[in-house]
Design a protein around this motif. Structure first.
Motif, mmCIF file in Angstrom:
data_model
loop_
_atom_site.group_PDB
_atom_site.id
_atom_site.type_symbol
_atom_site.label_atom_id
_atom_site.label_comp_id
_atom_site.label_asym_id
_atom_site.label_seq_id
_atom_site.Cartn_x
_atom_site.Cartn_y
_atom_site.Cartn_z
ATOM 1 N N ASN A 140 -2.613 -0.313 7.364
ATOM 2 C CA ASN A 140 -3.815 0.285 6.792
ATOM 3 C C ASN A 140 -4.389 1.328 7.749
ATOM 4 O OD1 ASN A 140 -6.859 0.368 6.100
ATOM 5 N ND2 ASN A 140 -5.964 -0.764 4.377
ATOM 6 N N ASP B 50 -8.047 3.065 1.408
ATOM 7 C CA ASP B 50 -7.687 2.200 2.532
ATOM 8 C C ASP B 50 -8.858 1.315 2.933
ATOM 9 O OD1 ASP B 50 -5.003 2.807 3.018
ATOM 10 O OD2 ASP B 50 -5.512 4.614 4.131
ATOM 11 N N VAL C 284 -0.259 5.300 0.255
ATOM 12 C CA VAL C 284 -1.405 6.192 0.379
ATOM 13 C C VAL C 284 -1.122 7.502 -0.346
ATOM 14 C CG1 VAL C 284 -2.880 7.438 1.977
ATOM 15 C CG2 VAL C 284 -2.056 5.150 2.552
ATOM 16 N N GLU D 71 0.823 -1.203 0.000
ATOM 17 C CA GLU D 71 0.000 0.000 0.000
ATOM 18 C C GLU D 71 0.861 1.258 0.000
ATOM 19 O OE1 GLU D 71 -2.812 2.406 3.120
ATOM 20 O OE2 GLU D 71 -2.103 0.397 3.553
#
Length: 560
Positions: A126, A36, A25, A23
């Motif tokens: 997350n 998310d 962001v 991930e």
């Protein structure tokens, strides 16, 4: 996570379960455009998505039921359910490591473990508000999957880093690992998202089950199991937590627990979510029915498959408990009549919307929709024609669908009609064939089990029998939609084992119960094998072969 989102997520669960999501962001979205929230939900959904495969009728159900004194699946008519003898071997405790049902169950469970680890690896990074709860769910689900492997195969695989080789744990070490994982997840879990997701109460119930079976898991091959008071105390403690939460209630109707629309039944604590908009797919309802039983007037292809019946031994436990009263009249868990022709022979015409097959244990001549030339016959007033059934689908139009008590591996005992059948889960109202759909949630844990686990733990730690008897009779008295079963006058471990059979038949509990109560080396139907090594199953040959690159890493269970 709402129902609509979960539906979408299950559609790509394989992708999510097999992909490492790195991930990054960027303004609340990842480089791929997923938020998310979407990533978090895409990680937790696959963790649950393996449950329906595990609980497929030929996987966990077969291992837990057909290996016991409760269910038997002969080679029907010498043509059906032969499957190279795997169901005959399963019942006789002669299963071998290449068995496909053992392999499939193993593979599905470990895919669940793998998907849980993927979620555990990715969710800590997350930022979604639900990520912490999802992380706890993934941890608890990994513990549950490992609890299945400990019960079925006697071992668990411990791994925190996907790049590392799992550590194999057995016995006390394995049990303690599962316990600590449940305990670590419990404080963070929600208690309002069940029964399709694991909750605090779900973990409490599974911990009670773990402690109740601790004597077995510590010393699998013991001549007699030693049930420690500390374990029984913990089992009672966790059962008390669920009961005292006042969040769950016993269902007044026993068979409502297994209806199509059972997701909101307040007795269910943890279950396999099988609602139709989640692509529910199980065959529990069709597995035991005759090929000439058609439960749905709207679908001429929806029928049974003449699969397993109950053993004469299990049937006789009901008869002996209630003699001289027929168990169908004595206990609402045994049978529920929905088709009135059984009581009123002139009721041969039924409105399609009112047609509903009987539930529970089905005996003798069966009646139902009559199909000729691929269509159902109708009465002159347009209602559905109902009458005695014959084996038309087997090209035996003069052979009645008449279920008999006899069911074994002889030619006579292996015919299509042998064995009383089980119609516990409701046949899906939208199944175009018996082999698809199945909107009822499959029960993993329900409140009645909590009461009976508490009763057992009380007996095993030496409490006055009256306290355990009160729990047992409270469950019996709760089924007030019809006349409840009469209260028992006394209770001991043998009677409690019998009571668990009456309450939980066809619910994947029997093998575990038989081992814990010291009954699994007994004799029934076609089974005479007394080898205590068969308390667990062989590690699949494919797993042994795959692990062979690490000498001594994976050792086959004794006796296989």
């Amino acid at each position: 996570m709402n129902k609509k989102i979960l539906t979408l997520l299950l559609g790509f669960s394989v992708f999510a379960g097999c992909t490492k999501l790195d991930e990054k962001v960027l303004d609340e979205t990842s480089s791929t455009g997923a938020t998310d929230k979407e990533i978090a939900e895409g990680l937790i959904a696959p963790v649950y998505a393996k449950l329906p495969d595990i609980f497929l009728h030929t996987n966990y159900f077969a291992l837990q039921e057909i290996s016991t004194d409760e269910a038997i699946l002969p080679y029907r008519g010498g043509t059906d359910w032969g499957d190279n003898g795997i169901y005959l071997s399963l019942h006789k405790h002669e299963t071998t490591s290449p068995d496909p049902n053992v392999r499939n169950t193993w593979n599905n469970i470990f895919q669940g473990v793998s998907r849980s680890l993927t979620a555990l690896t990715e969710l800590p990074n997350n930022k979604d508000a639900n990520a912490k709860v999802f992380l706890a769910e993934a941890r608890a689900m990994r513990a549950y999957y490992n609890m299945l492997t400990l019960d079925l195969f006697g071992l668990v695989f411990k791994k925190e880093d996907p790049r590392e080789t799992s550590v194999i744990l057995r016995g006390e070490e394995a049990m303690n690992y599962i316990r600590t994982e449940f305990e670590a997840a419990e404080p963070v879990l929600d208690n309002n998202t069940g029964p399709g997701r694991i909750t605090k109460a779900g973990v409490w119930g599974l911990l009670a089950r773990l402690h109740l079976n601790a004597a077995v898991y510590r010393d699998r091959y013991a001549a007699a199991f030693t049930f420690q008071k500390a374990d029984m105390d913990k089992a009672v403690e966790y059962c008390d937590k669920i009961i005292n939460s006042n969040q769950y209630t016993l269902s007044p109707s026993y068979f409502a627990l297994f209806d199509d629309e059972n997701h909101t039944n307040k007795e269910l604590i943890f279950a396999v979510d099988q609602r139709s908009d989640l692509n529910g797919h199980n065959r529990m309802a069709y597995f035991s029915l005759s090929g000439d039983q058609f439960p749905l007037p709207a679908y001429t292809g929806a029928n049974g498959t003449d699969g397993p019946g109950i053993t004469s031994d299990f049937y006789r436990s009901w008869v002996n408990a209630y003699a001289p009263i027929d168990p169908a009249a004595a206990d609402p868990r045994f049978y529920q009549e929905n088709l009135t022709i059984y009581s009123h022979p002139n009721d041969t015409c039924v409105e399609a919307a009112q047609f509903n097959i009987n539930r529970g244990i089905l005996r003798g001549q069966q009646y139902g929709l009559i199909r000729k030339g691929g269509v159902f016959l109708k009465c002159s007033d347009g209602k559905m024609k109902v009458g005695p059934l014959f084996y038309d689908t087997r090209s035996k139009p003069t052979k009645p669908v008449e279920f008999t008590e006899l069911c074994d591996f002889t030619v006579a005992g292996s015919d299509y009609n042998t064995g009383f059948r089980v119609s516990k889960y409701e046949f899906s109202k939208t199944s175009v064939s018996g082999r698809n759909f199945g909107e009822h949630d499959i029960v993993i844990l329900r409140l009645a089990d909590v009461y009976l686990m508490r009763a057992e733990a009380k007996l095993r730690r030496g409490d006055p029998a009256a306290t355990a008897l009160a729990d047992v009779n409270f469950v019996r008295a709760s089924r007030t939609a019809s006349t409840p079963a009469a209260p028992l006058a006394a209770i001991n471990l043998d009677l409690l084992f019998r009571e668990r059979g009456f309450e939980f038949y066809w619910e994947c509990q029997r093998r575990t119960d038989m081992v814990r109560f010291g009954k699994y080396e007994g004799t029934w139907t076609e089974k005479t094998n007394t080898d205590k090594n068969k308390r667990i199953f062989p590690i699949p040959q494919t797993a042994m072969d795959g692990a062979s690159i690490i000498p001594g890493y994976l050792v086959q269970n004794p006796g296989y």
